[in-house]
Design a protein around this motif. Structure first.
Motif, short mmCIF file in Angstrom:
data_model
loop_
_atom_site.label_atom_id
_atom_site.label_comp_id
_atom_site.label_asym_id
_atom_site.label_seq_id
_atom_site.Cartn_x
_atom_site.Cartn_y
_atom_site.Cartn_z
N ILE A 73 -3.93 60.01 -70.16
CA ILE A 73 -4.01 58.60 -70.53
C ILE A 73 -2.74 58.27 -71.30
CG2 ILE A 73 -5.33 56.84 -71.78
CD1 ILE A 73 -7.80 58.61 -71.37
N TRP A 74 -1.86 57.53 -70.66
CA TRP A 74 -0.58 57.18 -71.25
C TRP A 74 -0.69 55.81 -71.89
CZ3 TRP A 74 3.10 58.98 -66.73
CH2 TRP A 74 3.19 60.39 -66.76
N LEU A 75 -0.41 55.76 -73.17
CA LEU A 75 -0.61 54.56 -73.98
C LEU A 75 0.74 54.02 -74.43
CD1 LEU A 75 -3.38 56.42 -75.90
CD2 LEU A 75 -3.86 54.42 -74.48
N ILE A 76 1.14 52.86 -73.88
CA ILE A 76 2.45 52.30 -74.18
C ILE A 76 2.29 50.91 -74.81
CG2 ILE A 76 3.48 53.58 -72.27
CD1 ILE A 76 3.64 50.89 -70.74
N ASP A 77 3.37 50.41 -75.42
CA ASP A 77 3.41 49.03 -75.90
C ASP A 77 3.66 48.11 -74.71
OD1 ASP A 77 3.14 49.91 -78.56
OD2 ASP A 77 5.30 50.26 -78.69
N ASP A 78 3.01 46.95 -74.69
CA ASP A 78 3.16 46.08 -73.53
C ASP A 78 4.55 45.47 -73.41
OD1 ASP A 78 3.06 44.25 -75.58
OD2 ASP A 78 1.23 43.25 -74.92
N ASN A 79 5.36 45.56 -74.47
CA ASN A 79 6.73 45.06 -74.38
C ASN A 79 7.76 46.18 -74.25
OD1 ASN A 79 6.53 46.10 -76.94
ND2 ASN A 79 7.43 44.34 -77.99
#
Length: 393
Positions: A73-79
């Motif tokens: 599960i890769w969790l990134i910032d939407d920007n």
């Protein structure tokens, strides 16, 4: 004064040798029997772009061997468009990998961004075991098989590993890497043999889903700066044990220059001051000070004696202490850290030992301010975060 001189020799050499023997004993202990296959293991990775090694680190975990079924599960910032591009490219390159990409809005400024991502990731994780893995950390082959059996020990709630660094792209990366590689085993292992761990290495840890749910998950910890200690403290308060395992995992972080190096070292030393040291019981504080804090200054003691007592005896004291420290480091580097520190960089070992006391004192005297991800943050008492200055976007 001869007795004082002899006491100093025992202190200097004994501290090194006893910790080395503790490391040797730790790695020679019988391993727990193999556990039953846990089913699906969810590996949550909070991701932030900026390091040139990010793609290589993420890929290394995808291709690491494991007999267990895994989902990432890769969790990134939407920007964070750079992180999104790296992740989508890897997902296209490894279409059979079970990868879920989650883009999240920026959390409130007083919230720890890693914990905000872990809260969102745990809501999507389907595994019976939940792992947290930093985006610069690379698990070795069969790391899960070697780590998760420790969860079967009585009272075990969370298991974690031992970090070492493989970043030697430049002088500043090498200084950080050598600091970790020369101190990690000699710090965490002796403490774990005398007392159950009171905190964890937040780069990689694992727990059962049922345990995470029983303690309330990650919710409620968002405003705490030291996420590793916050999670460790929550489990301990619920009666769970933290278990140090012999699994060693590589970390690749590029330190761009002297300012980056100084900020990183200060943040690493301020975090324990504002979290760990304010919450431990008196007997635990005694252990931390005697095993970690006070030995930090032993290289300076050896130097001071050499400078204050001219002659061959004082010089031999310092040189022997430095040589013993180097020999122990070289042994650990070869036996337990996969030769992570190239020999051409090993001259940094005495250098980081001499620099560390000054960095330690600077962090202890520094105000509760850190530069974190481009923001100036105030650390309140108890470890809470408060934004002082936001980076211009």
């Amino acid at each position: 004064m001869r007795w004082l001189w002899r006491l100093l020799i025992i202190l200097l050499y004994g501290e090194r040798l006893l910790k080395h023997l503790a490391v040797e004993r730790f790695f020679r202990r019988a391993q727990p029997p193999s556990a039953a296959n846990p089913g699906l293991v969810s590996i949550m990775q909070p991701i932030l772009s900026g390091d040139p090694a990010l793609a290589a680190c993420l890929e290394a975990n995808l291709i690491a061997y494991s007999d267990y079924q895994r989902e990432f599960i890769w969790l990134i910032d939407d920007n964070d468009e750079s992180a999104r591009q790296i992740c989508t490219d890897l997902m296209a390159q490894y279409p059979s990998g079970a990868i879920t990409l989650v883009a999240l809005p920026a959390p409130p400024p007083e919230h720890n961004p890693k914990l905000a991502k872990l809260i969102a990731g745990s809501a999507r994780a389907r595994g019976t075991v939940i792992c947290v893995l930093d985006d610069d950390t690379m698990l070795p082959d069969h790391a899960l098989e070697n780590c998760l059996p420790y969860l079967a020990q009585p009272g075990a709630g969370l298991v974690f590993g031992l970090p070492y660094y493989v970043s030697y792209a430049n002088l500043w990366s090498g200084l950080v890497a050598t600091f970790v590689n020369s101190s990690s085993l000699m710090t965490y292992i002796p403490f774990s043999l005398l007392h159950e761990p009171v905190t964890i290495n937040g780069m990689f840890y694992a727990m059962r889903r049922t345990t995470l749910e029983a303690v309330g998950g990650f919710a409620g910890l968002e405003q705490l700066v030291a996420d590793d200690f916050a999670i460790a403290e929550r489990l301990r308060k619920h009666g769970y044990r933290l278990v140090q395992t012999p699994v060693r995992h590589a970390i690749r972080t590029t330190v761009s220059g002297p300012r980056h190096y100084l900020r990183l070292m200060q943040r690493w030393l301020i975090f324990p001051r504002e979290s760990l040291m304010r919450h431990l019981a008196p007997h635990e504080l005694v252990l931390v000070y005697s095993l970690v804090a006070l030995p930090t200054f032993l290289p300076w003691v050896a130097l001071a004696v050499s400078g204050g007592r001219p002659g061959q005896r004082s010089l031999r004291l310092f040189l022997t202490y430095a040589g013993l420290s180097y020999l122990i480091f070289a042994t650990h580097n070869r036996r337990y850290l996969n030769g992570a520190t190239p020999w051409r960089w090993s001259w940094m070992v005495p250098l980081v030992q001499i620099l560390l006391p000054a960095q330690f004192m600077s962090a202890m005297l520094a105000p509760r301010k850190i530069n974190w991800r481009g923001h100036t943050m105030q650390i309140e008492r108890g470890g809470n975060l408060r934004l002082l200055h936001r980076r211009d976007q």
